[in-house]
Motif scaffolding. Structure first.
Motif, PDB file in Angstrom:
ATOM      1  N   THR A 295      -4.293 -34.297   8.988  1.00 28.86           N
ATOM      2  CA  THR A 295      -4.516 -34.261   7.541  1.00 28.86           C
ATOM      3  C   THR A 295      -4.447 -32.806   7.110  1.00 28.86           C
ATOM      4  N   SER A 296      -4.452 -32.567   5.823  1.00 21.26           N
ATOM      5  CA  SER A 296      -4.425 -31.185   5.342  1.00 21.26           C
ATOM      6  C   SER A 296      -5.655 -30.406   5.818  1.00 21.26           C
ATOM      7  N   ASP A 297      -6.761 -31.086   6.062  1.00 16.44           N
ATOM      8  CA  ASP A 297      -7.961 -30.420   6.569  1.00 16.44           C
ATOM      9  C   ASP A 297      -7.786 -29.928   8.000  1.00 16.44           C
ATOM     10  N   ASP A 298      -6.886 -30.557   8.751  1.00 17.55           N
ATOM     11  CA  ASP A 298      -6.650 -30.185  10.148  1.00 17.55           C
ATOM     12  C   ASP A 298      -5.732 -28.973  10.285  1.00 17.55           C
ATOM     13  N   ILE A 299      -5.028 -28.633   9.229  1.00 16.36           N
ATOM     14  CA  ILE A 299      -4.039 -27.560   9.274  1.00 16.36           C
ATOM     15  C   ILE A 299      -4.697 -26.241   8.877  1.00 16.36           C
ATOM     16  N   ASP A 300      -4.632 -25.273   9.785  1.00 15.74           N
ATOM     17  CA  ASP A 300      -5.191 -23.956   9.493  1.00 15.74           C
ATOM     18  C   ASP A 300      -4.203 -23.076   8.736  1.00 15.74           C
ATOM     19  N   LEU A 301      -2.901 -23.275   8.997  1.00 14.27           N
ATOM     20  CA  LEU A 301      -1.900 -22.454   8.327  1.00 14.27           C
ATOM     21  C   LEU A 301      -0.569 -23.189   8.287  1.00 14.27           C
TER      22      LEU A 301
ATOM     23  N   LEU B 281      -3.905 -16.163  12.552  1.00 11.99           N
ATOM     24  CA  LEU B 281      -3.789 -17.239  13.542  1.00 11.99           C
ATOM     25  C   LEU B 281      -4.372 -16.771  14.856  1.00 11.99           C
ATOM     26  N   GLU B 282      -5.267 -17.592  15.398  1.00 19.21           N
ATOM     27  CA  GLU B 282      -5.922 -17.263  16.658  1.00 19.21           C
ATOM     28  C   GLU B 282      -5.907 -18.485  17.559  1.00 19.21           C
ATOM     29  N   GLN B 283      -6.322 -18.267  18.785  1.00 19.79           N
ATOM     30  CA  GLN B 283      -6.419 -19.338  19.770  1.00 19.79           C
ATOM     31  C   GLN B 283      -7.177 -20.531  19.185  1.00 19.79           C
ATOM     32  N   GLY B 284      -6.623 -21.728  19.359  1.00 21.24           N
ATOM     33  CA  GLY B 284      -7.270 -22.954  18.905  1.00 21.24           C
ATOM     34  C   GLY B 284      -6.918 -23.379  17.492  1.00 21.24           C
ATOM     35  N   LYS B 285      -6.260 -22.510  16.718  1.00 18.33           N
ATOM     36  CA  LYS B 285      -5.885 -22.862  15.348  1.00 18.33           C
ATOM     37  C   LYS B 285      -4.615 -23.706  15.348  1.00 18.33           C
ATOM     38  N   THR B 286      -4.467 -24.512  14.300  1.00 19.84           N
ATOM     39  CA  THR B 286      -3.301 -25.384  14.158  1.00 19.84           C
ATOM     40  C   THR B 286      -2.410 -24.851  13.047  1.00 19.84           C
ATOM     41  N   VAL B 287      -1.147 -24.652  13.384  1.00 19.16           N
ATOM     42  CA  VAL B 287      -0.160 -24.163  12.426  1.00 19.16           C
ATOM     43  C   VAL B 287       0.968 -25.189  12.334  1.00 19.16           C
TER      44      VAL B 287
ATOM     45  N   TRP C 100      16.624 -30.297   8.202  1.00 19.81           N
ATOM     46  CA  TRP C 100      15.219 -29.914   8.136  1.00 19.81           C
ATOM     47  C   TRP C 100      14.613 -30.048   9.521  1.00 19.81           C
ATOM     48  N   GLY C 101      13.488 -29.421   9.717  1.00 23.05           N
ATOM     49  CA  GLY C 101      12.750 -29.537  10.965  1.00 23.05           C
ATOM     50  C   GLY C 101      11.327 -29.096  10.749  1.00 23.05           C
ATOM     51  N   SER C 102      10.432 -29.609  11.583  1.00 19.50           N
ATOM     52  CA  SER C 102       9.035 -29.208  11.489  1.00 19.50           C
ATOM     53  C   SER C 102       8.380 -29.342  12.859  1.00 19.50           C
ATOM     54  N   ALA C 103       7.273 -28.629  13.014  1.00 19.55           N
ATOM     55  CA  ALA C 103       6.505 -28.699  14.248  1.00 19.55           C
ATOM     56  C   ALA C 103       5.044 -28.374  13.932  1.00 19.55           C
ATOM     57  N   ALA C 104       4.151 -29.061  14.602  1.00 16.49           N
ATOM     58  CA  ALA C 104       2.732 -28.748  14.524  1.00 16.49           C
ATOM     59  C   ALA C 104       2.341 -28.181  15.882  1.00 16.49           C
ATOM     60  N   ILE C 105       1.727 -26.985  15.854  1.00 15.73           N
ATOM     61  CA  ILE C 105       1.397 -26.295  17.085  1.00 15.73           C
ATOM     62  C   ILE C 105      -0.079 -25.913  17.067  1.00 15.73           C
ATOM     63  N   ARG C 106      -0.764 -26.168  18.170  1.00 17.31           N
ATOM     64  CA  ARG C 106      -2.130 -25.686  18.326  1.00 17.31           C
ATOM     65  C   ARG C 106      -2.061 -24.497  19.276  1.00 17.31           C
ATOM     66  N   LEU C 107      -2.492 -23.339  18.788  1.00 21.96           N
ATOM     67  CA  LEU C 107      -2.425 -22.128  19.616  1.00 21.96           C
ATOM     68  C   LEU C 107      -3.505 -22.113  20.678  1.00 21.96           C
TER      69      LEU C 107
END
Length: 88
Positions: free
Chosen positions: A5-11, A64-70, A81-88
């Protein structure tokens, strides 16, 4: 499907084509502007390099730091188009 959800996205880092597209992307995802990284005003449209440049800057600045979701999203000409969700 990530089930984020938008709440899960840090950046959100979008292709830095222009501010109008970046703002429209953030609105569509439901993110406030403080969760959207923008550097198009510094470099202009750097094409395929825009997401890697913005990602590196966000890490260097401590946004962006360790554990954040971008979420990374890019749009090209036509229907590309393309997209990716990454957790650092």
């Amino acid at each position: 499907n990530t089930n984020l959800t938008s709440d899960d996205i840090d950046l959100l880092i979008s292709h830095q084509a222009n501010r109008r597209i970046i703002d429209a992307t953030a609105k569509r995802v439901g993110l406030d502007t403080e969760k959207v990284y923008v550097n198009v005003h510094d470099y202009g449209n750097t094409s395929a390099a825009s997401i890697p440049i913005a990602l590196a800057e966000a890490v260097e600045k401590g946004i962006l730091e360790q554990g954040k979701t971008v979420v990374l999203v890019a749009f090209g000409a036509g229907f590309t188009w393309g997209s990716a969700a990454i957790r650092l």
